[in-house]
Write a protein that holds these residues in place. Structure first.
Motif, PDB file in Angstrom:
ATOM      1  N   SER A 288       0.845  -1.196   0.000  1.00  0.00           N
ATOM      2  CA  SER A 288       0.000   0.000   0.000  1.00  0.00           C
ATOM      3  C   SER A 288       0.877   1.242   0.000  1.00  0.00           C
ATOM      4  CB  SER A 288      -0.907   0.010   1.227  1.00  0.00           C
ATOM      5  OG  SER A 288      -1.595   1.243   1.328  1.00  0.00           O
TER       6      SER A 288
ATOM      7  N   ASP B  73      -0.158   3.724   3.008  1.00  0.00           N
ATOM      8  CA  ASP B  73      -0.054   3.307   4.403  1.00  0.00           C
ATOM      9  C   ASP B  73       0.953   4.193   5.142  1.00  0.00           C
ATOM     10  OD1 ASP B  73      -0.571   1.019   6.467  1.00  0.00           O
ATOM     11  OD2 ASP B  73       1.603   1.294   6.430  1.00  0.00           O
TER      12      ASP B  73
ATOM     13  N   THR C 178       8.497  -1.836   8.655  1.00  0.00           N
ATOM     14  CA  THR C 178       7.064  -1.605   8.839  1.00  0.00           C
ATOM     15  C   THR C 178       6.395  -2.745   9.603  1.00  0.00           C
ATOM     16  OG1 THR C 178       6.517  -2.613   6.697  1.00  0.00           O
ATOM     17  CG2 THR C 178       6.920  -0.241   6.725  1.00  0.00           C
TER      18      THR C 178
END
Length: 246
Positions: free
Chosen positions: A130, A133, A209
């Motif tokens: 994404s 994000d 992440t």
């Protein structure tokens, strides 16, 4: 300062090597990142690794080209003897170094932004990631800042040692050799302590992440460690530039 900035900008855009090195940063980083993304272990249920970090793998390689570019920003003038002309035109040596740092930072930030965007867009075609994000955007912005800090660290090192080959060896040793040394340490506590002060390991933590809690330092704190390395290198290089003959 305005005259010094204009002079450094003129040098940067008229020296043929600058453009080629910036193009190499872009091309090499995106290519390596695409290869890494293409080999990612992903299924319909998701990926087994941090896809954002995988998409930005090329930074590991591209930073070496950034280091070479930054080193040549000042060591090239020492090898050609042009540094004498530069310091004659701008006698205040800290102004010269500051101007070089500002121009170099601008070039690397611009190139880094395009490069990181290219890595993520290319990776999006290969793995589910994404681009909106929050953690991915942090990894992207942090990677751009990481490259700029590597440039400043390299500029400081080159100012201190003056020789291109020696400066590149010092910087690449800090980036690539220190993590290997840490891996050889069997004591887990000491290994983690070393990882917290390594410029590359700590700095690239900003790309994580997933499993962020397992990092030696929080993402932005790790980038702060790299910033401290860059500041120390520039300060040391600036003091040596000020105190010795050209």
């Amino acid at each position: 300062m305005k005259r010094a900035l204009h002079a450094e900008w003129t040098k940067a855009r008229t020296v043929p090597g600058t453009g080629w090195l910036l193009l190499a940063v872009l091309t090499l980083t995106v290519l390596v990142s695409a290869l890494a993304a293409g080999t990612a272990d992903c299924t319909a249920a998701g990926c087994r690794q941090d896809v954002a970090r995988t998409a930005l793998t090329g930074i590991y390689v591209g930073q070496a080209v950034v280091a070479v570019l930054a080193v040549l920003t000042i060591s090239g003038e020492y090898s050609s003897g042009m540094i004498r002309t530069t310091l004659t035109a701008v006698p205040r040596r800290h102004v010269v170094l500051t101007a070089k740092a500002l121009v170099l930072t601008g070039l690397v930030l611009a190139t880094g932004a395009v490069t990181v965007a290219g890595c993520l867009v290319t990776a999006r075609l290969l793995v589910p990631i994404s681009l909106t994000d929050g953690s991915v955007l942090r990894a992207a912005a942090g990677s751009v800042l990481y490259l700029a800090l590597i440039a400043l660290l390299s500029l400081g090192a080159a100012t201190a040692v003056r020789d291109s080959a020696a400066a590149v060896a010092v910087v690449l040793g800090l980036l690539y050799a220190l993590p290997l040394v840490a891996q050889l340490v069997t004591d887990q506590d000491w290994q983690r302590r070393l990882q917290r002060v390594e410029p590359m390991t700590a700095g690239l933590g900003v790309q994580a992440t997933v499993d962020v809690g397992a990092l030696p330092l929080p993402p932005w704190a790790g980038l702060g460690v790299l910033a401290a390395w860059a500041a120390a290198a520039l300060l040391g290089g600036g003091l040596l530039l000020r105190g010795r003959d050209a």
